[in-house]
Enzyme design. Structure first.
Site, short mmCIF file in Angstrom:
data_model
loop_
_atom_site.label_atom_id
_atom_site.label_comp_id
_atom_site.label_asym_id
_atom_site.label_seq_id
_atom_site.Cartn_x
_atom_site.Cartn_y
_atom_site.Cartn_z
N CYS A 141 0.86 -1.20 0.00
CA CYS A 141 0.00 0.00 0.00
C CYS A 141 0.90 1.25 0.00
O CYS A 141 1.67 1.47 0.95
CB CYS A 141 -0.91 -0.01 1.21
SG CYS A 141 -1.72 -1.61 1.46
N CYS B 192 -10.11 -0.08 19.14
CA CYS B 192 -9.80 -0.67 17.83
C CYS B 192 -8.35 -1.14 17.80
O CYS B 192 -7.44 -0.34 17.99
CB CYS B 192 -9.96 0.36 16.72
SG CYS B 192 -11.57 1.13 16.71
N CYS C 44 -16.97 -2.01 9.38
CA CYS C 44 -16.36 -0.68 9.36
C CYS C 44 -15.54 -0.62 8.08
O CYS C 44 -14.55 -1.35 7.94
CB CYS C 44 -15.49 -0.50 10.60
SG CYS C 44 -14.49 1.00 10.56
FE1 SF4 Z 1 -1.38 -2.12 3.63
FE2 SF4 Z 1 -2.44 -2.54 6.10
FE3 SF4 Z 1 -0.06 -3.56 5.46
FE4 SF4 Z 1 -0.30 -0.95 5.74
S1 SF4 Z 1 -0.58 -2.45 7.33
S2 SF4 Z 1 0.79 -2.02 4.10
S3 SF4 Z 1 -2.38 -0.61 4.99
S4 SF4 Z 1 -2.03 -4.07 4.52
#
Ligand code: SF4
Ligand code: SAM
Ligand code: DTB
Length: 369
Positions: A71, A111, A202
């Site tokens: 990401c 969370c 969510c």
């Molecule tokens: Fe992607 Fe979640 Fe990993 Fe970050 S923690 S790289 S948002 S999968």
């Protein structure tokens, strides 16, 4: 020139839950004059929520960094050098301490987030224990652990997990420019497993990734056209992380962010729309406009997962200035939950069919007089 769509007629929007939004309609909402859009969003908001109450969740990273996913916005991806201090799955006792503090400070939901592609078999007993124990402290529980199989979703639901967070992040069209290691369909599948397990969903996204307005509309269309709207819709503003491909991304214009909140509110009237990451970089006036646009949930506490959040004292001051109160679990109960409880009470107090208690009957009619 003002666009031709007028927004004075809100009658169709205040009490209708729709799952058949078309891109053009959503873009027409985005294109409304700002004041018209805000009026429409606020009208829908008032028909469905207490306009002066905001739900507060606190975040804790239970496993930090070294994530195999790519990401492009994320400090925790192992693909980029972000100088983040990595941490293995933390101890249950540490989680409980943090949850206790969050509860004392007025947060109603805890969370827990892990930088995983998906939890492994070995991880599950620990996370189930965390859910179980945080839940028994009287807090709502939420987790975000990556992709879930139907079985994993079932076991989290059985342990008492109330919410599962899994974001779509952006539109299907823009998605591959941001993430290549997990598909959009993978994300939709996880949301399906979560919904089918009975947990609350969510799901939201991030703005400021370099996406277009059409992508923002596309993200909201995906969320609102799910069979059930997510109960909670986090709208994150990109927190730019040094070392990630998006570290120097151009700032999204503030009014465009507020417009997106307003359109989300109109499209998903009953959902809690959360003003999520990025709040630290917003001034009080911008946050207030987000609340006016229909945001009614925040992350409360000095840290998000790996980055700073607004200082708690500043949130208290802003709430005081705006006359906003934190939503309690009691006031957040849905009508159907309340009705079910009332029915139980009524049934428990039903007089026995074979005798009539004149004393009690008279007494209560005096009391009511
Ligand atoms: Fe992607 Fe979640 Fe990993 Fe970050 S923690 S790289 S948002 S999968
Ligand atoms: N690893 C899990 C996953 O991605 O499914 C859960 C944790 S992940 C950090 C949860 C969400 O936080 C992401 O989907 C993204 O929407 C948001 N997020 C992550 N980094 C962010 C950043 N730098 N700025 C804004 N939002 C971010
Ligand atoms: C969500 O939509 N936002 C939260 C939560 N879900 C897990 C995470 C925000 C992360 C912000 C960047 C960080 O602190 O690492």
């Amino acid at each position: 020139m003002a666009p031709s769509v007028r927004s004075n007629d809100v009658s169709n929007n205040t009490d209708t839950i729709r799952h058949n939004w078309r891109k053009q309609e959503i873009e027409a909402l985005f294109a409304l004059p700002f004041n018209d859009l805000m009026f429409q969003a606020q009208t829908v908001h008032r028909a469905n929520h207490n306009p002066n109450a905001v739900q507060m969740s606190t975040l804790l990273s239970i496993k930090t960094g070294a994530c195999p996913e790519d990401c492009k916005y994320c400090s925790q991806s192992g693909h980029y050098n972000t100088e983040l201090e990595k941490e293995k799955l933390i101890e249950v006792e540490k989680v409980l301490q943090e949850a206790r503090t969050a509860k004392e400070k007025g947060s109603t939901r805890f969370c827990m987030g892990a930088a995983w592609r998906s939890p492994t078999k070995k991880d599950m007993p620990y996370v189930l224990k965390m859910v179980n124990e945080v839940k028994s402290m009287g807090m709502e529980t939420c987790m975000t652990l990556g992709m879930l199989s139907p079985e994993q979703a079932e076991s989290l639901a059985d342990a008492g997990l109330d919410y599962y967070n899994h974001n779509l992040d952006t539109s299907p069209e823009y998605y591959n420019s941001i993430i290549t290691t997990r598909s959009y369909q993978d994300r939709l599948d996880t949301l399906k497993h979560v919904r089918e397990s009975g947990m609350k969903v969510c799901a939201g996204g991030i703005l400021g990734l370099g996406e277009s307005r059409e992508d923002r509309a596309g993200l909201l269309m995906q969320l609102a056209n799910l069979e059930h709207h997510p109960e909670s819709v986090p709208v994150n503003m990109l927190v730019k992380i040094k070392g990630t491909p998006l570290e120097a991304e151009e700032e999204l214009e503030s009014f465009e962010f507020i417009r997106t909140i307003a359109v989300a509110r109109i499209m998903m009237p009953e959902s809690f729309v959360r003003l999520s990451a990025g709040r630290e970089a917003m001034n009080e006036q911008m946050q207030s406009l987000c609340f006016l646009a229909g945001a009614n949930s925040i992350f409360y506490g000095e840290r998000l997962l790996t980055t700073e959040n607004v200082e708690e004292d500043n949130d208290v001051v802003l709430f005081e200035k705006l006359g906003i109160v934190p939503l309690t679990l009691e006031t957040n109960r849905s009508d159907s939950e309340e009705e079910a409880e009332l029915m139980e009470e009524v049934q428990a107090n039903q007089p026995k069919p074979l005798y009539y208690d004149a004393m009690t009957a008279n007494k209560s009619s005096f009391e009511n007089a």
